[in-house]
Design a protein around this motif. Structure first.
Motif, mmCIF file in Angstrom:
data_model
loop_
_atom_site.group_PDB
_atom_site.id
_atom_site.type_symbol
_atom_site.label_atom_id
_atom_site.label_comp_id
_atom_site.label_asym_id
_atom_site.label_seq_id
_atom_site.Cartn_x
_atom_site.Cartn_y
_atom_site.Cartn_z
ATOM 1 N N GLN A 157 -16.278 106.542 6.936
ATOM 2 C CA GLN A 157 -17.491 105.680 6.675
ATOM 3 C C GLN A 157 -18.560 106.712 6.596
ATOM 4 O O GLN A 157 -19.538 106.029 5.747
ATOM 5 C CB GLN A 157 -17.690 104.897 7.986
ATOM 6 N N VAL A 164 -13.966 98.573 14.911
ATOM 7 C CA VAL A 164 -13.091 97.683 14.120
ATOM 8 C C VAL A 164 -11.651 98.333 13.637
ATOM 9 O O VAL A 164 -10.660 97.734 13.979
ATOM 10 C CB VAL A 164 -13.516 96.608 13.074
ATOM 11 N N PRO A 165 -11.932 99.303 12.618
ATOM 12 C CA PRO A 165 -10.498 99.642 12.091
ATOM 13 C C PRO A 165 -9.609 100.411 13.391
ATOM 14 O O PRO A 165 -8.501 100.468 13.239
ATOM 15 C CB PRO A 165 -11.036 100.950 11.074
ATOM 16 N N PRO A 210 -18.284 99.523 12.279
ATOM 17 C CA PRO A 210 -17.582 100.207 11.174
ATOM 18 C C PRO A 210 -16.352 101.282 11.614
ATOM 19 O O PRO A 210 -15.369 101.311 10.904
ATOM 20 C CB PRO A 210 -18.110 100.722 10.216
ATOM 21 N N ALA A 263 -22.506 105.778 5.825
ATOM 22 C CA ALA A 263 -22.703 105.415 7.307
ATOM 23 C C ALA A 263 -23.365 106.245 7.921
ATOM 24 O O ALA A 263 -23.154 107.538 7.719
ATOM 25 C CB ALA A 263 -21.488 104.942 8.051
#
Lengths: 287, 268
Positions: B182, B206-207, B203, B187
């Motif tokens: 990310q 979630v993964p 970000p 990010a």
């Protein structure tokens, strides 16, 4: 022509001062020009991934420099941040980094972080989706409902949407079926031609790099062992095998033909092979 | 940077401490903790410290790694020290300034508390550094097995613990990877207001959750493929057996507890 990317005497040591200290890169230097397609090969643990993460400033070198347009990416904070956007890095199995509700939003994450206008983001998302062959109808779908190959393309589009001048991909075709591999490779090449971007692709498939790259870097035990055209590199077949690497299958066939006494040139891709063999038969290649 | 977390990490080795039965280590550790909390005087602290120092010396674990593991706990230590320093009443006032009073008793108590926590944590580190998670849960399961009579699912609990411990490093690695990916997309986790920073975690989380569930699924399938059915009728490949060194360890532990209690009963 001045190189867009220059790496000078790069060294990286992990976990300095602990029992786990480990040198991943030692004295690596090379430069890359615009529009070049560079394949990076090397045995597992040879330092390829570490090298790639230095190029966009994710890892800080223990010593040495990474220069973008002649300026160190660690010169100041702004340069480091710029490096993230100018050098796009697609990790191995990038589909595991998807997180948004829709494909569109996920591709827009990178451009959004760049602080672009809404219109510009929209243009880039659609263009990037086009490059990787995702249809408009897929943009509003959740990325988690897609197939593995489609997810991979969404993730690559997410990096392409930042329109990096240098696009680095770490084994972009790992775990895909043959047609998926072909698609992704041609997607990447389409992006390179459209934007005159530099591509660096880490791969374990000698066939892929032979076909795509116009220059190869070979990593061995944290050193840059070879740097040259595929022809120059694959000519040193025995050294490659000794490193635990390989040469393309067709090259092996042609080497054998030569050892059997047939006067054929060295060949690295299927296309070259077809040409050479038809010429030998005295015919004209029809494809 | 996340990789530097050493909490609960196992350093493989061949020292007598490594080779002790995990049950011995657990029981002796409990004894040691009891001694530590019974201890009221410098003499008994010295005994506990001696016990700890000898154990560390035998284990060949470098003191440096134990100290490094303490880093995340500095805040708790400082907090404990400061609280005890300021809020202990006593006769001998050393410093009196505005509403702050520092007494000699307070200083002594603060040092006592901090040393106690340090010694407590060092000993638990020694346990996790010298015992692989698998043998640790094995030992725990064996120690808790009497509870099976009360229908406590001891085996299942220890299996869950074992799996959780096993996956901590994996998840840390995964988090590192996702963070890098990310970051490569621009990010930013380091700057911005609190709200921005919290949002910046989405970000990653979630993964991470998705991959944790995927892993759990795969592991469950793999276990079922090997006909795993829980603890009922399951036998062990490596049976736990007490050996000579275990006897020494028990004797030393018992001696420590007895000595500290005796000292305490004499008001020392």
């Amino acid at each position: 022509m001045t190189p867009v990317l220059e790496v000078k005497n790069l060294c990286h040591v992990y976990s300095v001062g602990t029992p786990f200290e480990h040198t991943a890169l030692s004295d690596v230097s090379f430069c890359a020009h615009r529009g070049e397609y560079i394949g990076v090969i090397g045995h597992t643990g040879s330092g390829k991934s570490t090298l790639m993460q230095h190029l966009n400033g994710l890892l800080k070198p223990t010593s040495g420099e990474v220069l973008l347009d002649g300026k160190s990416i660690w010169a100041d904070k702004a340069s480091t941040r710029q490096a993230r956007f100018r050098v796009g890095l697609v990790f191995q199995y990038p589909e595991y980094q998807l997180f948004e509700e829709t494909v569109y939003k996920d591709i827009a994450f990178g451009p959004g972080n760049m602080g672009l206008s809404k219109e510009e983001i929209d243009r880039r998302v659609r263009e990037a989706a086009g490059f990787v062959g995702l249809s408009e109808s897929l943009l509003e779908v959740s990325p988690f409902d897609l197939s593995g190959g489609q997810k991979r393309r969404v993730a690559i589009a997410g990096v392409i949407a930042m329109e990096p001048e240098i696009l680095i991909l770490d084994e972009p075709t790992a775990g895909l079926d043959p047609s998926g591999r072909e698609d992704i490779l041609s997607n990447i090449d389409a992006y390179r031609q459209a934007k005159n971007a530099t591509i660096m692709m880490v791969s374990h498939s000698m066939n892929d790099v032979a076909k795509m790259a116009d220059r190869l870097l070979v990593m061995r035990d944290s050193l840059l062992a070879m740097d040259g055209t595929p022809e120059e590199v694959f000519r040193r077949a025995s050294e490659l095998v000794e490193m635990g690497l390989d040469i393309p299958e067709v090259t092996r066939v042609f080497l054998k033909l030569r050892s059997l006494g047939l006067d054929v040139p060295m060949v690295y891709t299927k296309e070259q092979a077809v040409k050479t063999l038809t010429a030998l038969k005295g015919g004209v290649p029809n494809a | 940077m996340l990789k530097d977390i050493t909490l609960g990490q196992y350093f493989p080795g061949k020292s007598p401490v490594h080779q002790l039965d995990p049950r011995t280590k657990l029981i002796v550790l409990v004894g040691y903790i009891v001694a530590l909390f019974v201890a009221k005087s410098w003499a008994s602290y010295a005994l506990c410290f001696g016990f700890l120092a000898v154990s560390i010396a035998i284990s060949t674990i470098p003191v440096k790694s134990i100290v490094r593991g303490m880093k995340p706990l500095v805040l708790i230590l400082v907090f404990t020290g400061v609280l005890n320093l300021f809020f202990t009443g006593g006769e001998t006032v050393l410093v009196h300034f505005w509403i702050i009073t520092i007494t000699l008793e307070g200083v002594v108590r603060a040092v006592f508390m901090v040393v106690r926590i340090l010694m407590l944590i060092s000993a638990t580190f020694l346990l996790t550094y010298t015992t692989s998670p698998i043998s640790l849960t094995d030992g725990l399961e064996s120690l808790l097995s009497p509870l099976k009579k009360l229908h406590v699912p001891v085996h299942e609990l220890s299996m869950m613990m074992c799996i959780a411990l096993r996956f901590i490093p994996t998840l840390i690695e995964e988090t590192d990877k996702i963070m890098s990916a990310q970051k490569a997309r621009g990010a930013d986790f380091e700057t911005g207001k609190l709200m921005d920073r919290v949002k910046a975690l989405i970000p990653i989380l979630v993964p991470l959750f998705i991959s944790a569930f995927r892993r759990a699924d795969e592991l469950a399938t793999a276990m079922e493929c090997r006909c795993y059915q829980g603890g009922e009728g399951r036998t062990k490949m490596k049976l736990l057996r007490y050996k000579r060194w275990d006897m020494y360890a028990f004797a030393a532990g018992a001696l420590l507890v007895a000595a500290v209690i005796t000292l305490a009963s004499f008001g020392l």
